[in-house]
Design an enzyme around this catalytic site. Structure first.
Site, PDB file in Angstrom:
ATOM      1  N   ASN A 152       3.461  15.354  50.461  1.00  0.00           N
ATOM      2  CA  ASN A 152       2.338  16.238  50.139  1.00  0.00           C
ATOM      3  C   ASN A 152       1.277  15.585  49.260  1.00  0.00           C
ATOM      4  O   ASN A 152       0.094  15.894  49.369  1.00  0.00           O
ATOM      5  CB  ASN A 152       2.846  17.530  49.485  1.00  0.00           C
ATOM      6  CG  ASN A 152       3.604  17.277  48.207  1.00  0.00           C
ATOM      7  OD1 ASN A 152       4.341  16.304  48.076  1.00  0.00           O
ATOM      8  ND2 ASN A 152       3.429  18.162  47.241  1.00  0.00           N
ATOM      9  N   GLU A 250      12.942  15.611  41.101  1.00  0.00           N
ATOM     10  CA  GLU A 250      11.847  16.583  40.972  1.00  0.00           C
ATOM     11  C   GLU A 250      11.804  17.360  42.266  1.00  0.00           C
ATOM     12  O   GLU A 250      11.451  16.828  43.318  1.00  0.00           O
ATOM     13  CB  GLU A 250      10.530  15.853  40.692  1.00  0.00           C
ATOM     14  CG  GLU A 250       9.474  16.736  40.047  1.00  0.00           C
ATOM     15  CD  GLU A 250       8.636  17.481  41.064  1.00  0.00           C
ATOM     16  OE1 GLU A 250       8.891  18.694  41.251  1.00  0.00           O
ATOM     17  OE2 GLU A 250       7.750  16.871  41.659  1.00  0.00           O
ATOM     18  N   CYS A 284       4.099  21.285  44.981  1.00  0.00           N
ATOM     19  CA  CYS A 284       5.247  21.965  44.374  1.00  0.00           C
ATOM     20  C   CYS A 284       4.832  22.831  43.192  1.00  0.00           C
ATOM     21  O   CYS A 284       5.549  23.765  42.824  1.00  0.00           O
ATOM     22  CB  CYS A 284       6.293  20.940  43.944  1.00  0.00           C
ATOM     23  SG  CYS A 284       5.695  19.728  42.742  1.00  0.00           S
ATOM     24  N   GLU A 463       9.385  13.557  33.257  1.00  0.00           N
ATOM     25  CA  GLU A 463       8.477  12.447  33.541  1.00  0.00           C
ATOM     26  C   GLU A 463       7.330  12.479  32.542  1.00  0.00           C
ATOM     27  O   GLU A 463       6.571  13.441  32.466  1.00  0.00           O
ATOM     28  CB  GLU A 463       7.938  12.556  34.971  1.00  0.00           C
ATOM     29  CG  GLU A 463       9.019  12.398  36.035  1.00  0.00           C
ATOM     30  CD  GLU A 463       8.491  12.614  37.441  1.00  0.00           C
ATOM     31  OE1 GLU A 463       7.476  13.312  37.587  1.00  0.00           O
ATOM     32  OE2 GLU A 463       9.097  12.094  38.383  1.00  0.00           O
TER      33      GLU A 463
END
Length: 482
Positions: A152, A250, A284, A463
């Protein structure tokens, strides 16, 4: 007839032809426009061998030199920004303007950020007076990093993994999504041009069950960074349960927007339109559940619908296009299936089902209008499952306690947006939302110095500059007695 580009794996600084390929489709036309290597364990093993052989030299390279090479990568990528934006648009379907203004600049920034932040890391030390000894720590790279990135945000998320990995002295075997591999392939040209030593970064293209699985299971790959679906993450955990590998996972999100009656409505509507539908809703972090306090519900809904209906869906090359096609025919059918579920459950589809007027060459593209649904129950699949497309459910709420319970009532916990002018409320509610990031009166404002990641089934690991240092290095304690 569209010309077809044939990609190659990038191993040990060289492009290697593959014996077999899979098709890559242009989402705006449905036509094959790339051929992607269908790699497996043999190609992954060669890539790991190259990365393992390059590790001693790269990890011993002075940090200033590693930084300079990374800054050169960023400079070259910035010079080729327009070229990469057009490739990204055609590969993934996002409008060219979005790739040009957001994704490619963020990929450039990833290299620059980690190239400079790595220069300022400090070690710890303590002095033990009674024992007449000093303890200090040193941070060392782990080894070969296995990096698996999604379709994406192809270049942005790939570089967000590669940049910290090599900045801290690791070498890399990466697998981009088979649906969006072109910009990763072209990035390898820049690695060579910038003087990155052979074997430091290796890219192996292919599907998850073959190439991805081989990376995850390889005994010489001690750490895995994966961005993608929860089901795949479960398989990764199972495959490496006996190997003690380091993980950063993730995963998905089912992100709520919580809008109280004192919100700045104009700003809130504009931002929630963007957080719901930008990049076709295929992020997301996108908002897919919008909870609006009942006394402003109709006002918000009317304004939201008016602005949603203005969004242009069509050719990604056109400057006025807000949404391009979804990534694939299968994904389009999946997302449309949720609209069918809404109808079967008696929910109201307020917009999104109107036919699209597309030019002839785009008739077979994977286009879908932004869709707004109301009257959805909390236990509906539309509320509970990640749709990952331009479908948003808007529902009313009455009290603060109620909306916190409903916002937390899903298995995901990636992010949330909160809209209120009440300072006490914003802190109180933000602390109670079970997510990794809460954006208050904004969305997608990122500082790479701050932790980012999900709770519950949205992943493990964080992160940021500091988190990446912890993930991509191992800390060793040295005790010296006087």
């Amino acid at each position: 007839m569209t010309s077809v580009l044939k990609l190659s794996n990038f191993i040990d600084g060289k492009f290697e032809q593959s014996a077999s390929f899979i098709d890559g489709f242009d989402p705006s036309t449905g036509e094959v426009w790339t051929r992607i290597p269908d790699s497996g364990s043999n190609e992954v093993s060669r890539a790991v061998d190259a990365a393992k052989a390059a590790f001693p030299g790269w990890s011993a390279t002075p940090v200033q030199q590693r930084s300079q090479i990374m800054l050169k990568i960023a400079d070259i990528l910035e010079l080729r920004l327009e070229e990469f934006a057009e490739m990204e648009s055609r590969d993934q379907g996002k409008p060219v303007w979005l790739a040009r203004t957001v994704e490619i600049p963020r990929a450039v920034y990833n290299f620059r950020f980690f190239a400079t932040s790595v220069l300022h890391e400090l070690n710890r030390s303590t002095v033990m007076d009674a024992a007449c000894a000093i303890n200090y720590t040193v941070k060392q790279p782990v080894g070969v990093a296995g990096l698996i990135s999604p379709w994406n945000l192809p270049l942005y998320l790939l570089t967000f993994k590669i940049a910290p990995a090599i900045a801290f002295g690791n070498t890399v075997v990466a697998k981009p999504s088979e649906m969006t591999s072109l910009t990763a392939f072209k990035l390898c040209e820049i690695f060579n041009q910038a003087g990155l030593p052979p074997g430091v970064v290796n890219l192996v293209f292919g599907v998850g069950p073959r190439a991805g699985d081989a990376i995850v299971r390889h005994p010489d790959v001690p750490l895995i960074s994966f961005t993608g679906g929860t089901l795949t993450a479960t398989k990764i955990r199972e495959a490496t349960s006996e190997m003690c590998k380091k993980f950063s996972l993730e995963l998905g999100g089912k992100n709520p927007a919580v809008i109280f009656s004192d919100a700045d409505l104009e700003k809130c509507v504009a931002t929630t339109i963007r957080s719901s539908f930008v990049n076709q809703g295929e992020i997301c972090l996108c908002t897919s559940r919008v909870y609006v306090q009942r006394d402003i519900f109709q006002d918000f809904l009317g304004k939201f619908l008016t602005e949603t209906r203005k969004l242009v869906v069509g050719d990604p090359k056109q400057q006025d296009t807000f949404m391009g096609p979804l990534i694939s025919k299968a994904h389009l059918e999946k997302v449309r299936g949720y609209v069918d579920i809404a109808r079967s459950e008696g929910a109201t589809v307020l917009c999104g089902i109107e036919p699209l007027e597309l030019p002839e060459e785009k008739k077979n593209g994977y286009f879908m209008r932004p869709t707004v649904i109301t009257g959805v129950d909390d236990d509906s699949r539309l509320i509970q499952e990640e749709i990952f497309g331009p479908v948003v459910c808007i529902v009313p709420f009455d009290t603060e306690e109620e909306v916190i319970r409903r916002a937390n009532g899903v298995k995901y916990g990636l992010c949330a947006t909160l809209w209120t002018q009440n300072a006490s409320r914003l802190h109180r509610v933000a602390h109670k939302l079970q997510v990794g990031t809460v954006w208050v009166n904004c969305w997608l404002v990122r500082d790479l110095n701050m932790p980012f990641g999900g709770t519950k089934e949205s992943g493990i690991g964080r992160e940021s500059a500091r988190d990446s240092l912890e993930f991509f290095t191992e800390e060793k304690t040295i005790c010296v007695k006087f």
